[in-house]
Design a protein around this motif. Structure first.
Motif, PDB file in Angstrom:
ATOM      1  N   ASN B  32      23.263   3.630   6.410  1.00 34.57           N
ATOM      2  CA  ASN B  32      23.944   4.667   5.904  1.00 34.57           C
ATOM      3  C   ASN B  32      23.667   4.940   4.209  1.00 34.57           C
ATOM      4  OD1 ASN B  32      24.855   5.336   8.287  1.00 34.57           O
ATOM      5  ND2 ASN B  32      26.576   4.521   7.797  1.00 34.57           N
ATOM      6  N   LEU B  33      23.843   4.090   3.395  1.00 34.42           N
ATOM      7  CA  LEU B  33      23.679   4.195   2.080  1.00 34.42           C
ATOM      8  C   LEU B  33      22.227   4.684   1.810  1.00 34.42           C
ATOM      9  CD1 LEU B  33      25.732   1.085   0.404  1.00 34.42           C
ATOM     10  CD2 LEU B  33      26.325   3.630   0.713  1.00 34.42           C
ATOM     11  N   CYS B  34      21.291   4.096   2.158  1.00 33.75           N
ATOM     12  CA  CYS B  34      19.899   4.547   2.099  1.00 33.75           C
ATOM     13  C   CYS B  34      19.606   6.191   2.607  1.00 33.75           C
ATOM     14  CB  CYS B  34      18.813   3.528   2.685  1.00 33.75           C
ATOM     15  SG  CYS B  34      18.780   1.838   2.226  1.00 33.75           S
ATOM     16  N   GLN B  35      20.389   6.514   3.454  1.00 36.33           N
ATOM     17  CA  GLN B  35      20.176   7.919   3.492  1.00 36.33           C
ATOM     18  C   GLN B  35      20.833   8.805   2.734  1.00 36.33           C
ATOM     19  OE1 GLN B  35      21.196   7.412   7.764  1.00 36.33           O
ATOM     20  NE2 GLN B  35      19.366   6.775   8.411  1.00 36.33           N
ATOM     21  N   CYS B  36      21.389   8.325   1.817  1.00 38.26           N
ATOM     22  CA  CYS B  36      22.185   9.461   1.032  1.00 38.26           C
ATOM     23  C   CYS B  36      21.134  10.103   0.148  1.00 38.26           C
ATOM     24  CB  CYS B  36      23.227   8.644  -0.020  1.00 38.26           C
ATOM     25  SG  CYS B  36      24.470   7.840   1.062  1.00 38.26           S
ATOM     26  N   GLU B  37      21.425  11.164  -0.166  1.00 36.90           N
ATOM     27  CA  GLU B  37      20.414  12.055  -1.131  1.00 36.90           C
ATOM     28  C   GLU B  37      21.032  12.043  -2.727  1.00 36.90           C
ATOM     29  OE1 GLU B  37      17.631  13.321  -0.498  1.00 36.90           O
ATOM     30  OE2 GLU B  37      17.979  12.722   1.211  1.00 36.90           O
ATOM     31  N   THR B  38      22.425  11.890  -2.876  1.00 36.13           N
ATOM     32  CA  THR B  38      22.846  11.773  -4.261  1.00 36.13           C
ATOM     33  C   THR B  38      23.734  10.750  -4.304  1.00 36.13           C
ATOM     34  OG1 THR B  38      24.833  13.404  -3.917  1.00 36.13           O
ATOM     35  CG2 THR B  38      22.816  14.247  -4.394  1.00 36.13           C
ATOM     36  N   GLU B 331      19.876   3.075  -7.865  1.00 38.68           N
ATOM     37  CA  GLU B 331      18.948   3.370  -8.944  1.00 38.68           C
ATOM     38  C   GLU B 331      17.672   4.333  -8.108  1.00 38.68           C
ATOM     39  OE1 GLU B 331      18.449   3.375 -11.884  1.00 38.68           O
ATOM     40  OE2 GLU B 331      19.493   1.640 -12.707  1.00 38.68           O
ATOM     41  N   CYS B 332      17.303   3.915  -6.849  1.00 36.65           N
ATOM     42  CA  CYS B 332      16.199   4.585  -6.263  1.00 36.65           C
ATOM     43  C   CYS B 332      16.754   6.016  -5.777  1.00 36.65           C
ATOM     44  CB  CYS B 332      15.832   3.878  -4.763  1.00 36.65           C
ATOM     45  SG  CYS B 332      15.054   2.250  -5.139  1.00 36.65           S
ATOM     46  N   ILE B 333      18.140   6.140  -5.368  1.00 41.08           N
ATOM     47  CA  ILE B 333      18.537   7.537  -5.197  1.00 41.08           C
ATOM     48  C   ILE B 333      18.644   8.214  -6.479  1.00 41.08           C
ATOM     49  CG2 ILE B 333      20.723   8.902  -4.495  1.00 41.08           C
ATOM     50  CD1 ILE B 333      21.429   6.688  -2.406  1.00 41.08           C
ATOM     51  N   ALA B 334      19.084   7.917  -7.634  1.00 38.43           N
ATOM     52  CA  ALA B 334      19.275   8.471  -8.654  1.00 38.43           C
ATOM     53  C   ALA B 334      17.884   8.855  -9.249  1.00 38.43           C
ATOM     54  CB  ALA B 334      19.864   7.682  -9.797  1.00 38.43           C
ATOM     55  N   GLN B 335      16.910   8.183  -9.250  1.00 34.84           N
ATOM     56  CA  GLN B 335      15.643   8.576  -9.824  1.00 34.84           C
ATOM     57  C   GLN B 335      14.760   9.291  -8.696  1.00 34.84           C
ATOM     58  OE1 GLN B 335      13.928   4.918 -11.079  1.00 34.84           O
ATOM     59  NE2 GLN B 335      15.510   4.616 -12.438  1.00 34.84           N
ATOM     60  N   ARG B 336      15.245   9.494  -7.491  1.00 33.59           N
ATOM     61  CA  ARG B 336      14.570  10.091  -6.437  1.00 33.59           C
ATOM     62  C   ARG B 336      13.143   9.533  -6.034  1.00 33.59           C
ATOM     63  NH1 ARG B 336      17.860  14.327  -6.238  1.00 33.59           N
ATOM     64  NH2 ARG B 336      18.648  15.211  -8.217  1.00 33.59           N
ATOM     65  N   HIS B 337      13.301   8.147  -6.043  1.00 32.02           N
ATOM     66  CA  HIS B 337      12.033   7.436  -5.791  1.00 32.02           C
ATOM     67  C   HIS B 337      12.269   6.714  -4.653  1.00 32.02           C
ATOM     68  CE1 HIS B 337       7.908   6.018  -6.690  1.00 32.02           C
ATOM     69  NE2 HIS B 337       8.356   4.709  -6.725  1.00 32.02           N
ATOM     70  N   LYS B 338      12.386   7.125  -3.614  1.00 32.45           N
ATOM     71  CA  LYS B 338      12.893   6.191  -2.292  1.00 32.45           C
ATOM     72  C   LYS B 338      11.741   5.395  -1.573  1.00 32.45           C
ATOM     73  CE  LYS B 338      17.000   8.743  -1.023  1.00 32.45           C
ATOM     74  NZ  LYS B 338      17.729   9.192   0.047  1.00 32.45           N
ATOM     75  N   ALA B 339      10.737   5.406  -2.200  1.00 35.69           N
ATOM     76  CA  ALA B 339       9.585   4.433  -1.539  1.00 35.69           C
ATOM     77  C   ALA B 339      10.012   2.993  -1.322  1.00 35.69           C
ATOM     78  CB  ALA B 339       8.215   4.338  -2.303  1.00 35.69           C
ATOM     79  N   LYS B 340      10.607   2.381  -2.307  1.00 36.91           N
ATOM     80  CA  LYS B 340      11.057   0.781  -2.107  1.00 36.91           C
ATOM     81  C   LYS B 340      12.376   0.822  -1.762  1.00 36.91           C
ATOM     82  CE  LYS B 340       7.470  -1.636  -4.129  1.00 36.91           C
ATOM     83  NZ  LYS B 340       7.178  -2.984  -4.983  1.00 36.91           N
ATOM     84  N   ILE B 341      13.364   1.849  -1.176  1.00 35.85           N
ATOM     85  CA  ILE B 341      14.649   1.668  -1.332  1.00 35.85           C
ATOM     86  C   ILE B 341      14.982   0.574  -0.242  1.00 35.85           C
ATOM     87  CG2 ILE B 341      15.234   3.476   0.496  1.00 35.85           C
ATOM     88  CD1 ILE B 341      17.304   4.399  -1.008  1.00 35.85           C
TER      89      ILE B 341
END
Lengths: 212, 349
Positions: B32-38, B331-341
């Motif tokens: 669930n957390l990984c699917q968050c946008e913000t 961090e992944c969400i904040a930097q919008r770089h979800k490749a390695k989330i």
């Protein structure tokens, strides 16, 4: 824990040293014949043995019940903080521990009813100063019964306590586990029952003060 | 025999810590957390877990540093709640857990002082679990002997510092040597403490501390490849309570690159599988990730036994791992770089 172990070993060692010292002293000063285990066993009053039996029955049972209750109770308290639903169901474990103390009281009362006044011997002129065999036997029987019920209930209480603690913590994680662990507790509780059954059989014929 | 007496002083706390352990995030929570946008979405999802409203009073554009701070605060309040009510021997055990954070704080302050930073800007960076009153006076020391005699001698870190006092000066290389020597002494003392606390505690904490010792030895070796650290100095820093002692440590001392280290680790079954599949390519895990995974595995095993003190240590470490996971996802969400989330380390199914 190691403090308790050293304490018990110390007590045992002290008793052994005391007895050895007294025995040697008496032997070396010419009073050796007075260190007489047989005389001790034959001439102590059956009342002492019987009363000790009653005391051990009730006190060891209560120690077992109390031990079990604190083991279970602290786990229920801790587990109940984050999972309040376990509070009421797990009081069953406390009740099982309490039952152990009740076994002790019942046996103590049953033994006590066997302790009656007696004349020293059916024929005091022929056998002055002696106690008849039935009375001595009754004293030993009640002592034995008390030991049986006391120590059986001691370990039963501890067992039910430890299992109850596990039951509370398992219930807090997964509610369906409680009934399964309760079955283990019931088996543990049966041990105490074995103790009182045997104790009743032991004191079956104990008869102080048989009519002349 | 520990099961007979353990509950009289520590039963309530064991029940409490097991209840807290049930609140550690599961794989479904992480999904669930990984699917968050913000980050606000993240805050909303965390409200449904045991974290509740811990971010409720924060200003609207959340920053990852704020989340990190609040997570630490929650862990520290749980730790202090138990520490303040506990008695011997649980209180000593919990104190030992906090010593590793104290060591980190002391080294942080010394390093900061060497670089001419103000103590007031360094103190907020210290880990709250490792705070002690004498920490604020650390900046006055200029050599290890002075550090010991004036500041640390009354603190719990004093017995660990005895071996370091012979160092001459506080400079960059020596700071790391001091850190590793302190940590080595701390690990060995902790192991002795666990031995005295009974068989089940040793059964649980032994593998955890041994792995920690071996992990430090391997990291010291790998980090010392390009530095001026001599072979003898390296050997002095290795903790001796692990599985690698004595043969593995002797071999590690002679290593000169990572392949040598991997070859040494192959002799030990548990460590061999940690070095397999390690690499810097896209799909591979780093060695550090593998170490974290193995640590999580050992800490989960701590909850399999009742009536021992290892559960407290394991809970703190698992919560730390959870904090690292949440900060990584944030961090992944904040930097919008979800490749390695998905590179967090899952704890419970």
């Amino acid at each position: 824990m190691s403090a308790y172990c050293t304490g018990i070993y110390g007590l045992g060692l002290a008793t052994l040293t005391g007895l050895t010292f007294v025995g040697l002293f008496m032997m070396l000063t010419g009073w050796g014949y007075r260190f007489d285990v047989g005389q001790f066993l034959a001439e102590t009053s059956p009342y002492m043995w019987a009363s000790l039996g009653v005391a051990i029955a009730i006190s060891m049972s209560v120690v077992g019940a109390a031990w079990g209750i604190f083991i279970t109770g602290s786990s229920i308290l801790g587990g109940g903080v984050m999972a309040p639903r376990i509070k009421t169901k797990n009081l069953i474990s406390i009740i099982f521990c309490e039952a152990v103390a009740i076994y002790g009281i019942i046996m103590a009362i049953v033994f006590h009813n066997n302790i009656k006044g007696f004349q020293s011997h059916t024929d005091p002129y022929q056998y002055p100063g002696t106690v008849s065999v039935e009375n001595i036997a009754a004293g030993y029987q009640i002592f034995g019964g008390g030991l049986t019920t006391g120590f059986c209930n001691l370990v039963c209480g501890v067992c039910v306590g430890i299992v109850g603690s596990g039951a509370a913590l398992a219930d807090a994680q997964n509610g369906s586990l409680f009934v399964k662990v309760l079955i283990i507790e019931i088996f543990g509780s049966a041990i105490g029952l074995f103790g009182i059954i045997i104790a009743i059989i032991q004191t079956q014929g104990a008869d102080m003060g048989k009519a002349v | 025999m520990g099961s007979l007496w353990f509950n009289s002083d520590s039963g309530y706390f064991e029940g409490l810590i097991r209840g807290l352990r049930a609140g550690i995030l599961k794989v479904s929570d992480y999904t669930n957390l990984c699917q968050c946008e913000t980050l606000d979405d993240l805050k909303l999802h965390l409200q449904t877990t045991d974290y509740g409203n811990f971010l409720a009073n924060e200003a609207s554009p959340l920053a990852v540093s704020v989340i990190d701070e609040k997570l630490k605060e929650k862990l520290v309040s749980e730790f202090q709640h138990i520490r303040k009510q506990s008695v011997e021997p649980l209180s000593t055990f919990l104190d030992f857990i906090s010593y590793s954070y104290m060591i980190d704080n002391v080294i942080l302050l010394i390093t900061g002082t060497l670089r001419e930073k103000e103590i007031s800007e360094l103190l907020p960076k210290c880990h709250p679990l490792g705070m002690f009153p004498e920490l604020k006076t650390l900046s006055i020391a200029t050599s290890p002997a002075e550090l010991y005699n004036s500041v640390l001698v009354d603190t719990p870190l004093a017995p660990f510092f005895m071996k370091c006092v012979s160092e001459q000066d506080l400079d960059e290389l020596n700071i790391e040597i001091i850190r590793n020597t302190l940590y080595k002494e701390y690990l060995e003392s902790f192991y002795e403490l666990c031995k005295s606390l009974g068989e089940s505690t040793l059964d649980v904490m032994g593998p955890i501390l041994q792995f920690e010792a071996d992990r430090r030895a391997i990291n010291i070796t790998i980090n010392s490849f390009q530095t001026a650290l001599t072979r003898e100095d390296r050997v002095k820093l290795f903790p001796t309570i692990g599985r690698l002692y004595p043969e593995g440590l002797a071999k590690l001392a002679d290593c000169s690159d990572s392949d040598d280290v991997a070859r040494v680790a192959e002799y030990y079954a548990e460590y061999r599988q940690l070095f397999e599949g390690v690499g810097t390519a896209a799909g591979d895990k780093t060695l550090e990730d593998k170490f974290f995974e193995y640590e999580v595995h050992l800490n989960k095993l701590a909850f399999m036994q009742q009536f021992q003190y290892g559960v407290f240590y394991a809970y703190i470490k698992l919560k730390e791992q959870e904090m690292r996971n949440i900060v990584w996802i944030s961090e992944c969400i904040a930097q919008r770089h979800k490749a390695k989330i998905d590179n967090y380390i899952p704890i419970f199914e």
